[in-house]
Design a protein around this motif. Sequence first.
Motif, short mmCIF file in Angstrom:
data_model
loop_
_atom_site.label_atom_id
_atom_site.label_comp_id
_atom_site.label_asym_id
_atom_site.label_seq_id
_atom_site.Cartn_x
_atom_site.Cartn_y
_atom_site.Cartn_z
N VAL A 30 0.82 -1.21 0.00
CA VAL A 30 0.00 0.00 0.00
C VAL A 30 0.86 1.27 0.00
O VAL A 30 0.81 2.04 -0.95
CB VAL A 30 -0.97 0.02 1.21
CG1 VAL A 30 -1.82 1.26 1.19
CG2 VAL A 30 -1.86 -1.23 1.20
N ILE A 31 1.64 1.49 1.06
CA ILE A 31 2.35 2.78 1.17
C ILE A 31 3.86 2.66 1.21
O ILE A 31 4.55 3.67 1.25
CB ILE A 31 1.87 3.55 2.41
CG1 ILE A 31 2.10 2.75 3.69
CG2 ILE A 31 0.44 3.98 2.27
CD1 ILE A 31 1.71 3.48 4.96
N GLY A 32 4.40 1.47 1.20
CA GLY A 32 5.85 1.33 1.35
C GLY A 32 6.60 1.04 0.07
O GLY A 32 7.81 0.83 0.10
N GLN A 33 5.92 1.03 -1.05
CA GLN A 33 6.60 0.73 -2.31
C GLN A 33 5.88 1.46 -3.44
O GLN A 33 4.68 1.34 -3.60
CB GLN A 33 6.58 -0.78 -2.57
CG GLN A 33 7.23 -1.20 -3.84
CD GLN A 33 7.39 -2.70 -3.94
OE1 GLN A 33 8.46 -3.15 -4.19
NE2 GLN A 33 6.34 -3.48 -3.71
N THR A 34 6.65 2.21 -4.21
CA THR A 34 6.06 2.94 -5.33
C THR A 34 6.04 2.04 -6.57
O THR A 34 6.74 1.03 -6.63
CB THR A 34 6.87 4.21 -5.64
OG1 THR A 34 8.18 3.82 -6.08
CG2 THR A 34 6.99 5.11 -4.42
N ASP A 35 5.25 2.44 -7.55
CA ASP A 35 5.22 1.69 -8.80
C ASP A 35 6.58 1.72 -9.49
O ASP A 35 7.00 0.73 -10.10
CB ASP A 35 4.15 2.25 -9.73
CG ASP A 35 2.74 1.99 -9.22
OD1 ASP A 35 2.56 1.05 -8.43
OD2 ASP A 35 1.82 2.72 -9.64
N GLN A 36 7.27 2.85 -9.39
CA GLN A 36 8.60 2.95 -10.01
C GLN A 36 9.58 1.98 -9.35
O GLN A 36 10.42 1.40 -10.03
CB GLN A 36 9.13 4.39 -9.90
CG GLN A 36 8.38 5.39 -10.74
CD GLN A 36 7.09 5.88 -10.06
OE1 GLN A 36 6.87 5.65 -8.88
NE2 GLN A 36 6.25 6.55 -10.82
N GLN A 37 9.48 1.82 -8.04
CA GLN A 37 10.35 0.86 -7.35
C GLN A 37 10.03 -0.56 -7.79
O GLN A 37 10.93 -1.36 -8.01
CB GLN A 37 10.21 0.99 -5.84
CG GLN A 37 10.83 2.24 -5.28
CD GLN A 37 10.48 2.44 -3.82
OE1 GLN A 37 9.48 1.93 -3.32
NE2 GLN A 37 11.31 3.20 -3.13
N THR A 38 8.76 -0.87 -7.92
CA THR A 38 8.36 -2.21 -8.34
C THR A 38 8.93 -2.53 -9.71
O THR A 38 9.47 -3.62 -9.92
CB THR A 38 6.82 -2.31 -8.38
OG1 THR A 38 6.30 -1.98 -7.10
CG2 THR A 38 6.37 -3.71 -8.75
N GLU A 39 8.82 -1.58 -10.61
CA GLU A 39 9.32 -1.81 -11.97
C GLU A 39 10.84 -1.77 -12.03
O GLU A 39 11.45 -2.47 -12.84
CB GLU A 39 8.74 -0.76 -12.91
CG GLU A 39 7.24 -0.86 -13.07
CD GLU A 39 6.62 0.36 -13.72
OE1 GLU A 39 7.37 1.29 -14.11
OE2 GLU A 39 5.38 0.40 -13.81
N GLY A 40 11.48 -0.97 -11.17
CA GLY A 40 12.91 -0.78 -11.25
C GLY A 40 13.75 -1.78 -10.50
O GLY A 40 14.97 -1.80 -10.62
N LYS A 41 13.12 -2.65 -9.67
CA LYS A 41 13.88 -3.59 -8.84
C LYS A 41 14.45 -4.77 -9.63
O LYS A 41 15.37 -5.42 -9.15
CB LYS A 41 13.00 -4.15 -7.72
CG LYS A 41 12.70 -3.17 -6.65
CD LYS A 41 12.09 -3.80 -5.41
CE LYS A 41 10.90 -4.67 -5.65
NZ LYS A 41 10.24 -5.10 -4.41
N ALA A 42 13.92 -5.02 -10.78
CA ALA A 42 14.33 -6.21 -11.53
C ALA A 42 15.79 -6.11 -11.95
O ALA A 42 16.27 -5.06 -12.38
CB ALA A 42 13.45 -6.39 -12.76
N ALA A 43 16.48 -7.22 -11.82
CA ALA A 43 17.87 -7.28 -12.28
C ALA A 43 17.88 -7.35 -13.81
O ALA A 43 16.98 -7.92 -14.42
CB ALA A 43 18.55 -8.52 -11.70
N PRO A 44 18.88 -6.76 -14.42
CA PRO A 44 18.95 -6.82 -15.88
C PRO A 44 19.25 -8.25 -16.35
O PRO A 44 19.88 -9.03 -15.65
CB PRO A 44 20.10 -5.87 -16.23
CG PRO A 44 20.91 -5.77 -14.99
CD PRO A 44 19.97 -5.99 -13.84
#
Length: 86
Positions: A30-44
């Motif tokens: 809910v409040i501890g993770q942004t959509d950008q963080q979700t998308e950006g966490k993936a390893a290349p």
Amino acid sequence: MTFIEQIATLATFGAVWAVLSVGHNLADHVIGQTDQQTEGKAAPSTAEVADGVSPGQGWGACLGHVAQYHLVMAVMLALVWAVLPL
């Protein structure tokens, strides 16, 4: 340890467990993770690394999520600790 102290310890454990359980859901979904963080966490991928992308590309987003997650958990626990006589 007296019987009352044992009950108090169990009640404290139960309250902290419940708060951390609810806090986990709030902090992770809910409040501890942004959509950008979700998308950006993936390893290349291997192909992306071969093309010159840094292998640590997702670390910034992951560390940001970890920081926000722990902040939410600490605030929730502090609020409950202040309100309940634990």
